[in-house]
Design an enzyme around this catalytic site. Sequence first.
Site, PDB file in Angstrom:
ATOM      1  N   THR A  63      -3.779 -22.087   5.144  1.00 17.06           N
ATOM      2  CA  THR A  63      -2.503 -22.132   5.730  1.00 17.06           C
ATOM      3  C   THR A  63      -2.132 -20.914   5.639  1.00 17.06           C
ATOM      4  O   THR A  63      -0.876 -20.452   5.171  1.00 17.06           O
ATOM      5  CB  THR A  63      -1.667 -23.203   5.285  1.00 17.06           C
ATOM      6  OG1 THR A  63      -1.522 -22.868   3.580  1.00 17.06           O
ATOM      7  CG2 THR A  63      -2.233 -24.608   5.008  1.00 17.06           C
ATOM      8  N   SER A 120       5.322   7.241   2.766  1.00 16.65           N
ATOM      9  CA  SER A 120       4.361   8.222   2.958  1.00 16.65           C
ATOM     10  C   SER A 120       3.211   7.971   3.509  1.00 16.65           C
ATOM     11  O   SER A 120       2.499   8.845   4.378  1.00 16.65           O
ATOM     12  CB  SER A 120       4.106   8.981   1.540  1.00 16.65           C
ATOM     13  OG  SER A 120       3.215   7.938   0.855  1.00 16.65           O
ATOM     14  N   HIS A 153       0.838  -1.049  -0.094  1.00 15.32           N
ATOM     15  CA  HIS A 153      -0.069   0.088   0.097  1.00 15.32           C
ATOM     16  C   HIS A 153       0.911   1.130  -0.053  1.00 15.32           C
ATOM     17  O   HIS A 153       0.568   2.248  -0.487  1.00 15.32           O
ATOM     18  CB  HIS A 153      -0.928  -0.064   1.247  1.00 15.32           C
ATOM     19  CG  HIS A 153      -2.109  -0.853   0.805  1.00 15.32           C
ATOM     20  ND1 HIS A 153      -3.442  -0.677   1.092  1.00 15.32           N
ATOM     21  CD2 HIS A 153      -2.008  -2.303   0.524  1.00 15.32           C
ATOM     22  CE1 HIS A 153      -4.228  -1.794   0.757  1.00 15.32           C
ATOM     23  NE2 HIS A 153      -3.473  -2.577   0.298  1.00 15.32           N
ATOM     24  N   GLY A 198       6.044   6.469  -4.208  1.00 16.67           N
ATOM     25  CA  GLY A 198       6.217   4.905  -4.260  1.00 16.67           C
ATOM     26  C   GLY A 198       6.529   4.523  -3.071  1.00 16.67           C
ATOM     27  O   GLY A 198       5.815   5.052  -1.997  1.00 16.67           O
TER      28      GLY A 198
END
EC number: 1.11.1.-
Length: 360
Positions: A218, A93, A70, A89
Amino acid sequence: MAFKLLASLLALAALSNAALIKKATCADGRTTANAACCVLFPILDDIQENLFDGGECGEEVHESLRLTFHDAIGFSPALFKQGKFGGGGADGSIITFDTIETPFHANGGIDEIVDAQKPFVAKHNISAGDFIQFAGAIGVSNCPGAPRLEFRLGRPDAKQPSPDLLVPEPFDDVTKILNRFADAGFSSDEVVALLASHTIAAADHVDETIPGTPFDSTPNVFDSQFFIETQLKGTLFPGTAGNQGEALSPLHGEIRLQSDGDLARDSRTACEWQSFVNNQSKLQRAFKAAMAKLAVTGQDTRKLIDCSDVIPVPKALTGKAHFPAGFSKADVDQACAATPFPTLPTDPGPVTSVPPVPPS
Ligand code: HEM
């Protein structure tokens, strides 16, 4: 002759000396290829002890891995081309400007791990962007079967928040998802590889009535069960019906994202999806490579130092790829036109329910 021998002996000595000098021994006795990476060992210990409960592959690891994505996916060359700010990117931030980014709709629930990581960033001399990717790589190393992820150090502090609407939503269609990733620099094969992350994952907020519901049976092991189980015909909702971004699941206690179900069945991604079933070495290789790229999205890699050897080596996988009890090839939605679904054993016993990932 004697002179030649002496010369080659000297050359050999110089070579081994260079090798010795290259490896740095840090204050606590641990070694790394670059002395600049020594600062990471105390941070590693603190993270393992106090964020990951002594080295587990539990909820905080899952959330920390989600956070690497994210933060990093907040990068859009398409927006820059339009003269707008397209995000930095993997620049941290999402922590630095958390009051702006965590309320973005696609970041639902991410505030928990942002709040948990923030004190670590404040305590140690490390940028938020570095910390997020470092914690993600360490976290993954706690999950048996995972590859040893790379880590590069030196991301500068973020100066601006990421724009909204760059993080994919589980209700986005495949074209929208692939276009968003392509804008950030990822091929459709790399998208499938990155989604291996959902093998160590659960959802708290897709269906709020059943927090901690995993995407495969799992969730504490980095295996190919996610790719097997998303390919099974969906028959039920593990909690309530009608949640945005949720598709029918094959198993009680397991949740399927609409986006995962669609990517498993789309002709652009289905064969790559299926190729990870029972192919642990390909799964590890592809995830490692795609994560290495994700972790430096939007960054100037020439300014980063390779500290990958600080990341612990994960334990090997012990279990084998299988159909959950009660399922067989007859339950597979065959989507890859080129290759049949691999033959797998079925777990013995009656159909089971997958237990939730406990909160820690
Ligand atoms: C098509 C792209 C993707 C979509 C739509 C998507 C969506 C989601 C959603 C809706 C959740 C559940 C959040 C919650 O309710 O708690 C989730 C969890 C998660 N995602 Fe993704 N995701 C995508 C790609 C990725 C990628 C590329 C990564 C990492 C490289 C990632 C890592 C994770 C992890 C580890 C979790 C589990 C978090 C936890 O257990 O607390 N996802 N994702």
